[in-house]
Structure formats: structure tokens, C-alpha cells
Design a protein around this motif. Structure first.
Motif, mmCIF file in Angstrom:
data_model
loop_
_atom_site.group_PDB
_atom_site.id
_atom_site.type_symbol
_atom_site.label_atom_id
_atom_site.label_comp_id
_atom_site.label_asym_id
_atom_site.label_seq_id
_atom_site.Cartn_x
_atom_site.Cartn_y
_atom_site.Cartn_z
ATOM 1 N N PRO A 265 62.269 13.724 44.100
ATOM 2 C CA PRO A 265 62.107 14.400 45.094
ATOM 3 C C PRO A 265 61.998 13.470 46.346
ATOM 4 O O PRO A 265 61.219 12.646 45.971
ATOM 5 N N PHE A 266 62.529 13.662 47.478
ATOM 6 C CA PHE A 266 62.536 12.651 48.656
ATOM 7 C C PHE A 266 62.274 13.535 49.693
ATOM 8 O O PHE A 266 62.871 14.386 50.307
ATOM 9 N N LEU A 267 60.868 13.829 50.330
ATOM 10 C CA LEU A 267 60.503 14.629 51.097
ATOM 11 C C LEU A 267 60.420 14.081 52.756
ATOM 12 O O LEU A 267 59.598 13.084 52.566
ATOM 13 N N ALA A 284 65.927 4.056 48.082
ATOM 14 C CA ALA A 284 65.558 4.921 47.195
ATOM 15 C C ALA A 284 66.805 5.368 46.486
ATOM 16 O O ALA A 284 66.701 5.667 45.348
ATOM 17 N N LYS A 285 67.867 5.679 47.221
ATOM 18 C CA LYS A 285 69.073 6.112 46.596
ATOM 19 C C LYS A 285 69.971 5.411 45.977
ATOM 20 O O LYS A 285 70.822 5.293 44.975
ATOM 21 N N ALA A 296 66.152 8.478 44.204
ATOM 22 C CA ALA A 296 65.968 9.809 44.807
ATOM 23 C C ALA A 296 67.104 10.663 44.444
ATOM 24 O O ALA A 296 68.145 10.245 44.651
ATOM 25 N N ASN A 297 66.856 11.987 44.049
ATOM 26 C CA ASN A 297 67.733 12.791 43.322
ATOM 27 C C ASN A 297 67.910 13.776 44.383
ATOM 28 O O ASN A 297 69.060 14.387 44.575
ATOM 29 N N ARG A 298 66.889 14.431 45.018
ATOM 30 C CA ARG A 298 67.157 15.661 45.915
ATOM 31 C C ARG A 298 66.251 15.193 47.202
ATOM 32 O O ARG A 298 65.119 14.994 47.264
ATOM 33 N N TYR A 421 58.856 10.768 46.519
ATOM 34 C CA TYR A 421 58.722 10.312 47.719
ATOM 35 C C TYR A 421 58.547 10.863 49.063
ATOM 36 O O TYR A 421 59.107 12.311 48.741
ATOM 37 N N ALA A 422 57.839 10.443 49.927
ATOM 38 C CA ALA A 422 57.163 11.483 50.811
ATOM 39 C C ALA A 422 57.145 10.781 52.207
ATOM 40 O O ALA A 422 56.570 9.468 52.158
#
Length: 486
Positions: A265-267, A284-285, A296-298, A421-422
Motif C-alpha cells: 500500500p502507498f498512503l 515506488a511504482k 507500490a500496488n495500491r 509507504y506512507a
């Protein structure tokens, strides 16, 4: 430095490396290595048999005692020399990675340097392995602990980072005093073969590292896993295959390191630096065209910034030049093969069929090679397959959230837990989020967490064990305790 592609490929050993010698497969068969940017054969390598696999383990087992007795400083100096050789030959190694895997040449060069850093890190860790000496609490004796090599290892590496994943396993094994059999991915064996030849050039004794390439992983893996001389298995790949290997390894109770799938997840919180978040989201993607277990997937963005974040991300991805990785300025190379491109296309088509909107991309371009256009989707149903499955491609679905609690719930709603990731500014929020994320690694306000000095690994279905950092060498060491009367 200008490197001729054909000359470079022709210079790479194409056999099996067993007992310090390159040899043909005992069955006389070969397997093609294909350039994913052209779909044409690039080279061929030996197709190992089960007998070849056993011969490789024979060599590793035969070298184990002498290698374990080799002074740590000497083991470390070999790793250090290979680190230097790899940096001297960055251009060749990078081109080889690009040709067989597809990533842009600049990314391939970064992988070469990253891989070499594992050899430098573990060259330094080799001399830091230590036990302890203490009094028994009741004063009746002494407690002595020591660290010793696990023994012969089987190292199975993936195709997406053929150099880095090999070095991340080989480096600590060498430093700890373990011998090994390396099974590189069928799709990308060339750069691994060149790296192993550099280890031999650096002075690594025969039998310490043995390499078997094969069109059938099960054919060469099963006889080794079933051999009682093997003491450790390290695997990087899918969770499905990892589970099967864990089952196979149970008979011999092998020491295991498993770096498996992810669903990162990427927040993006309301107080995030949006420019930074987009910049790091691209990293990240799109690193390795999204073919990375830490990709990063979501993407979850607070409802107050979700639309702007999605639009900015779409603009950034749309601006990335696509082409063969050897071409100047290219940022997006091909996917590894038609099977992987087909999977990505299927996930996108299914999401669109459920009502998702395509902000950019959405399909394969009209050109040779296994390319897929960078894609950003919004309005993706949480019932869509891409919300549950690892995409492993250049596709970014963006979802809105309302509260921090909802963001954490969505992020953790997966069987996987490799990385998260945040992005936020508030310190208290950052600490709560880092502590609340169910993952082995967290990128806080950064989209790249991989570092040879840090422990890489996950929780839940993303695996067990750690690679890199001080923890990395521990995976290759047993602890022995001696109680001493005084």
C-alpha cells in the motif's frame, strides 16, 4: 565506455559452474535466453539435469569444511575484490541486465552498484561475527556462545533483479563460511554467470559457489532439497512457489529464508507534501516497470487530495518515454515475457470492466516486445482482482479514504506484508502509521527502502527471514552454546 552487445553476450560463460569449472549439462541440452524488448533469442545456456544438480551439491559439500575454516578476513577480502571488479565493469554488467531483463540502462547500472554494495557490506560483516562469554547467574560456571556456518545452501534467485538478488544471498553466505548451489532464474541467467566469474577472478576457491541453470526448476531443485547434506534454502519469488518449497524442505528441516510476494500500500495523507508524494510514487511504482516485490500496488489518498494526486501521477507516468532499455532517454522498458504482460492486461481489463476510469495508458502499444503502457486508474472496485493480487507491472490504481483508521485498515487488509509507504508531515501521525502498518518494511516519505545496510524482508505471506543489514549474515549462522564448569 562503449560496449558491443554481441561481443559482450558471447563473452559470458554459458555452462554450469561446478567445482570451479564451467561445463556443459550432462544431457547436452541448452535453453534460450530471450531479449524481452525484441522477443528474439539473445543467447543460450546449459540446461541442467538432476545429475548436474547433485554434482553441484557434491562440490559444495566437499568444499564446506575448508571454506568454514578459512579466516573471516580472507573471506571478506574476496568479497571486497569482487565489489571492486563489479564497479570496474558496471557498463558491461548493466548492459547485460538490460538485454536479458529489459530495464532501462540507467536502472540496470543502479542495480549493478546496488548488488556490488552487498559484497562490500558483507565483506565488512565477515569479521564481525562473534559470540559471548559470561558467568552463570549462580556463579557455578561459564557460558560460552559461538556462531558457526549453517553449511551448504541452495539459493534460488528471481528474474527481476538478477544481479542484486544473487549478491544479496551469495554475499552473506560467503561471509559466514557457507558453500552454496545457486539456481538463477531461467529467464535471466547471463548477468549472474558473469558475476560468478568475477567472484572466481577475485579468488573464491572452487566449490564454494556452484551455479546450475535449467529450464525446469523442479527437476534440479527437488534432488538437492531431498539431500541431507543441504542445510539451508533461500528463495526469492512468488508466495505460491515459496509455500511449495517450504513443504518440500520439511523432510530435512532446512533453515529457511523466504522473500515472497507483496501487495504494497502507498498512503497519502491530507497533510502530505503532494509534490514529494507524486515524485516518490513514480519511484515506488515504476522502478523495474513495476516488476518488483516492493512496488507500490495500491495507492490510497485522502479524499481531499485523491483527485489531484491521481491526476499528477497520471501526468508523470504519461511523460515517461517507453522503449528498448538501451535507447537514450528511455524510462520504461518491456515486461519480462508475454505471460507477464498478459496478466497485467487481464487485471486492467477486469478493473475497467467493473467501472474503473483510465487516466492514462490502459494497454499495450503497437510495437515489438513485451511492452505495456504506464497506466493510472481511478474508481477501481475493491472487489477487482488488482486490489487483492500483486500487479507486477506499470499500473497504479488510486483509491480515496476518509480517516487515518480507514487508511490503516485498507492497507493491512491483505495476506501480504512486505513493504508499505506512507506520506504525511505530522509527527504523531507518522509514528502511529509506521507502528500500525503490518509489514516488514516501511518507507516514510520515501518510495525506495532497499539498502544493503538494512534488513529486507516481510511478514505474513510475504515470507520469513531477513536479507541485508547485520541481520542478513545471521541467516547463515548457527548458534552453539557451551556450558563450562569452573
Amino acid at each position: 565506455m562503449s560496449v558491443d552487445e554481441k561481443e559482450l553476450v558471447a563473452s559470458v560463460p554459458d555452462g554450469l559452474f561446478i567445482g570451479g569449472e564451467w561445463r556443459e549439462a550432462s544431457g547436452g541440452e541448452w535453453v534460450d535466453v530471450v531479449d524481452p524488448a525484441t522477443t528474439r533469442p539473445l543467447a543460450r545456456v546449459a540446461d541442467a539435469t538432476a545429475d548436474d544438480a547433485v554434482a553441484a551439491l557434491d562440490a559444495a559439500a566437499g568444499a564446506q569444511a575448508s571454506w568454514a575454516a578459512t579466516p573471516p578476513r580472507q573471506r571478506g577480502e574476496i568479497l571486497r575484490r569482487c565489489f571492486e571488479l563489479m564497479n570496474e565493469r558496471v557498463d558491461e554488467l548493466a548492459l547485460l541486465v538490460t538485454l536479458e531483463m529489459g530495464k532501462p540502462i540507467a536502472e540496470a547500472a543502479a542495480e549493478v552498484k546496488y548488488a556490488a554494495e552487498f559484497f562490500r557490506w558483507f565483506a565488512e560483516e565477515a569479521v564481525r561475527v562473534s559470540g559471548r562469554w559470561s558467568d552463570e547467574p549462580n556463579g557455578a560456571g561459564r557460558l560460552l556462545t559461538m556462531k558457526q556456518p549453517v553449511g551448504p545452501c541452495l539459493l534460488i534467485t528471481p528474474w527481476n533483479f538478477p544481479l542484486a538478488m544473487g549478491a544479496r544471498k551469495i554475499g552473506p553466505a560467503i561471509a559466514a563460511g557457507c558453500t552454496m548451489v545457486v539456481k538463477p532464474a531461467q529467464l535471466t541467467p547471463l548477468s549472474n554467470n558473469l558475476m560468478v566469474s568475477l567472484l572466481a577472478e577475485a579468488g573464491l576457491p572452487a566449490g564454494v559457489v556452484n551455479v546450475i541453470t535449467s529450464s525446469s526448476a523442479s527437476r534440479v531443485v527437488k534432488p538437492i532439497i531431498g539431500d541431507r547434506r543441504l542445510r539451508k534454502l533461500s528463495f526469492t519469488g512468488s508466495t505460491e512457489v515459496g509455500k511449495a518449497l517450504v513443504e518440500q524442505s520439511a523432510g530435512n528441516l532446512l533453515r529457511l529464508s523466504m522473500e515472497l510476494g507483496g501487495n504494497a500500500p502507498f498512503l497519502v495523507f491530507a497533510d502530505a507534501d503532494l509534490e514529494l508524494a507524486v515524485e516518490q510514487a513514480v519511484i515506488a511504482k515504476m522502478r523495474n516497470m513495476g516488476e518488483s516485490c516492493v512496488a507500490a500496488n495500491r495507492f490510497y489518498a485522502h479524499e481531499s487530495v485523491a483527485e489531484e494526486f491521481a491526476q499528477r501521477l497520471a501526468a508523470a507516468l504519461a511523460a515517461m518515454p517507453l522503449g528498448r532499455g538501451t535507447e537514450a532517454g528511455v524510462k520504461v522498458g518491456p515486461l519480462i515475457d508475454e505471460k507477464q504482460r498478459g496478466k497485467v492486461a487481464e487485471l486492467v481489463d477486469e478493473a475497467v470492466g467493473r467501472g474503473a476510469d483510465v487516466l492514462t495508458g490502459g494497454g499495450a502499444p503497437e510495437r515489438d516486445g513485451y511492452f505495456f503502457t504506464p497506466t493510472v486508474l481511478t474508481g477501481v472496485s475493491t472487489d477487482a482482482a488488482m486490489h487483492r493480487e500483486e500487479i507486477f507491472g506499470p499500473v497504479a490504481p488510486v483509491y480515496p479514504f476518509r480517516t487515518d483508521e480507514e487508511a490503516l485498515r485498507l492497507a493491512n487488509d491483505t495476506e501480504y506484508g512486505l513493504v508499505a509507504y506512507a506520506f504525511a508531515r505530522d509527527l504523531n501521525r507518522c509514528l502511529r502509521v509506521v507502528e500500525g502498518l503490518e509489514s516488514g518494511m516501511v518507507g516514510l516519505n520515501k518510495g525506495l527502502v532497499s539498502n544493503p545496510a538494512a534488513p529486507f524482508g516481510g511478514v505474513k505471506w510475504s515470507g520469513m527471514g531477513r536479507e541485508g543489514g547485520p541481520e542478513g549474515i545471521e541467516e547463515y549462522l548457527n548458534t552453539k552454546y557451551a556450558g563450562i564448569a569452573t
